[in-house]
Design an enzyme around this catalytic site. Structure first.
Site, PDB file in Angstrom:
ATOM      1  N   CYS A  93      -0.288  -2.452  -8.648  1.00 11.86           N
ATOM      2  CA  CYS A  93       0.408  -2.455  -7.363  1.00 11.86           C
ATOM      3  C   CYS A  93       1.029  -1.087  -7.134  1.00 11.86           C
ATOM      4  O   CYS A  93       1.671  -0.537  -8.033  1.00 11.86           O
ATOM      5  CB  CYS A  93       1.491  -3.535  -7.369  1.00 11.86           C
ATOM      6  SG  CYS A  93       2.479  -3.632  -5.866  1.00 11.86           S
ATOM      7  N   CYS A  94       0.809  -0.523  -5.940  1.00 12.95           N
ATOM      8  CA  CYS A  94       1.539   0.677  -5.538  1.00 12.95           C
ATOM      9  C   CYS A  94       2.212   0.389  -4.202  1.00 12.95           C
ATOM     10  O   CYS A  94       2.396  -0.775  -3.837  1.00 12.95           O
ATOM     11  CB  CYS A  94       0.635   1.907  -5.493  1.00 12.95           C
ATOM     12  SG  CYS A  94      -0.613   1.902  -4.204  1.00 12.95           S
ATOM     13  N   ALA A  95       2.594   1.393  -3.474  1.00 12.16           N
ATOM     14  CA  ALA A  95       3.385   1.158  -2.262  1.00 12.16           C
ATOM     15  C   ALA A  95       2.599   0.407  -1.199  1.00 12.16           C
ATOM     16  O   ALA A  95       3.079  -0.583  -0.632  1.00 12.16           O
ATOM     17  CB  ALA A  95       3.900   2.484  -1.706  1.00 12.16           C
ATOM     18  N   TYR A 122       2.867  -3.164  -2.532  1.00 15.36           N
ATOM     19  CA  TYR A 122       4.195  -3.784  -2.484  1.00 15.36           C
ATOM     20  C   TYR A 122       4.602  -4.116  -1.061  1.00 15.36           C
ATOM     21  O   TYR A 122       5.227  -5.158  -0.815  1.00 15.36           O
ATOM     22  CB  TYR A 122       5.227  -2.848  -3.128  1.00 15.36           C
ATOM     23  CG  TYR A 122       6.654  -3.275  -2.893  1.00 15.36           C
ATOM     24  CD1 TYR A 122       7.200  -4.344  -3.601  1.00 15.36           C
ATOM     25  CD2 TYR A 122       7.451  -2.625  -1.950  1.00 15.36           C
ATOM     26  CE1 TYR A 122       8.508  -4.752  -3.376  1.00 15.36           C
ATOM     27  CE2 TYR A 122       8.757  -3.023  -1.721  1.00 15.36           C
ATOM     28  CZ  TYR A 122       9.280  -4.086  -2.436  1.00 15.36           C
ATOM     29  OH  TYR A 122      10.570  -4.488  -2.202  1.00 15.36           O
TER      30      TYR A 122
END
Length: 361
Positions: A93-95, A122
């Site tokens: 998961c990243c932004a 996210y």
């Protein structure tokens, strides 16, 4: 590879998240169960961001690869590999599900590991959490009210449809309410609340939520406005237990248990110091409302009570400052607030009376 887009299902399943955002992003808001293993640290991310603004995407990407290369790249890759081995059902998961999670995914693939990622990152999970809270807050709500020491939190926890807001916030609401666990950021608290609502709703046919009658804030966290608006209008069942019973609950919670928790965490000497500071801080936080003279008097009484507890183990001395604190501050304040909501009160009784009434509903 099955990249994640069923966000509610992912949240409901407590899906482990390998969050590759920078630490500062993670601290500002994260999902329950996420672990932070950044692709770039804060300073590296800041440098790449500045490069992007000045020179564009290609230059920023090239800088990122120069910053995270060699031993640094290998160390971070080993951490991601270990996390995936520990959580084989995990997701990256990243932004926003962009470059960072795709880069880490590709690097893992080069080692033979196929780790899915959260499409939308996210931000998509966060929006799902916000929407879920709004939707589930529309269900009927019953509040459990009562003065400090009435056992409201315990009563809420016993209900299959009860939501322990104070437990989620890691704070018990009063000036003495902090616990040994630091409170989460506002976004992380809201995310945790959303997941709790989703889980309880999925376990049963839900007629209504049972919540403690809270103010707008619980420590440093504030309730989502959509939930707060519904709580203001909700019916209230009020616990009215004898004063002596309330004192015993508070003795157990604030003096016996907190002393135990501090000494267990920090050792006898440092734990005692932390416990003493905790009680002093709670009193200091309401000094203006008490008036400085009364605050000074109660502080002296607290010091004597701590000396007695240290020498003999007895917590009886604390009653000499706790009783006036309840009589002069906490009880009048809560009763004033409750009077403004008198039309919402649907039941009054002892703790056991309210417990029995809840079962009959």
């Amino acid at each position: 590879m099955n990249d994640g887009t069923d966000y509610r299902a992912l949240l409901l399943a407590d899906t482990p998240l390998i969050d590759v955002r920078a630490p500062i992003e993670f601290e500002q808001g994260a999902m329950p169960g996420a672990i932070n293993l950044p692709l770039m640290m804060d300073d590296e991310r800041a440098a790449v961001g500045t490069c992007y603004k000045r020179q564009g995407a290609d230059a920023a990407l090239a800088l990122g690869h120069r910053l995270v290369c060699g031993d640094i790249r290998q160390q971070r890759l080993e951490a991601w590999k270990a996390a995936y081995q520990r959580f084989p059902n995990g997701y990256l998961c990243c932004a926003r599900g962009g470059q960072r999670s795709h880069i880490v995914q590709r690097w893992l693939q080069e080692t033979g590991i196929d780790c899915p990622l959260i499409e939308g990152g996210y931000k998509a999970l966060r929006q799902t959490a916000i929407q879920a809270t709004w939707q589930l807050a529309q269900k009927p709500i019953l509040l459990i009210g009562g003065c400090t020491g009435s056992g409201k939190t315990q009563l809420v926890r016993q209900q299959p449809n009860g939501v322990d807001l104070e437990g989620l916030a890691r704070h018990r609401g009063s000036s003495f309410g902090r616990t040994l666990k630091p409170q989460l950021s506002q976004a992380s608290f809201e995310n945790k609340l959303a997941v709790e609502l989703l889980k309880i709703n999925a376990r049963q046919t839900l007629k209504r939520w049972v919540l403690e009658d809270e103010g707008r804030t619980i420590g440093a966290n504030h309730l989502p406005e959509c939930l707060r608006e519904r709580m203001v209008q909700a019916p209230i069942a009020v616990v009215e237990d004898p004063f002596s019973l309330r004192l015993e609950r508070l003795r157990e919670e604030y003096f016996i248990r907190m002393h135990h928790d501090f000494t267990h965490a920090y050792g006898d000497e440092a734990g005692w110091q932390a416990y003493s500071e905790y009680l002093h801080h709670g009193l200091f936080a309401i000094r203006r409302r008490l008036g400085l003279q009364r605050f000074a008097e109660l502080t002296d009484t607290l010091d004597r009570a701590l000396a007695e507890q240290l020498s003999s183990g007895s917590t009886d001395g604390h009653m000499a400052w706790l009783v006036p604190l309840l009589n002069e501050y906490y009880d009048p304040m809560y009763r004033y607030q409750l009077e403004k909501k008198a039309a919402n009160i649907v039941f009054r009784g002892t703790w056991q009376d309210v417990a029995n009434w809840l079962k009959a509903q």
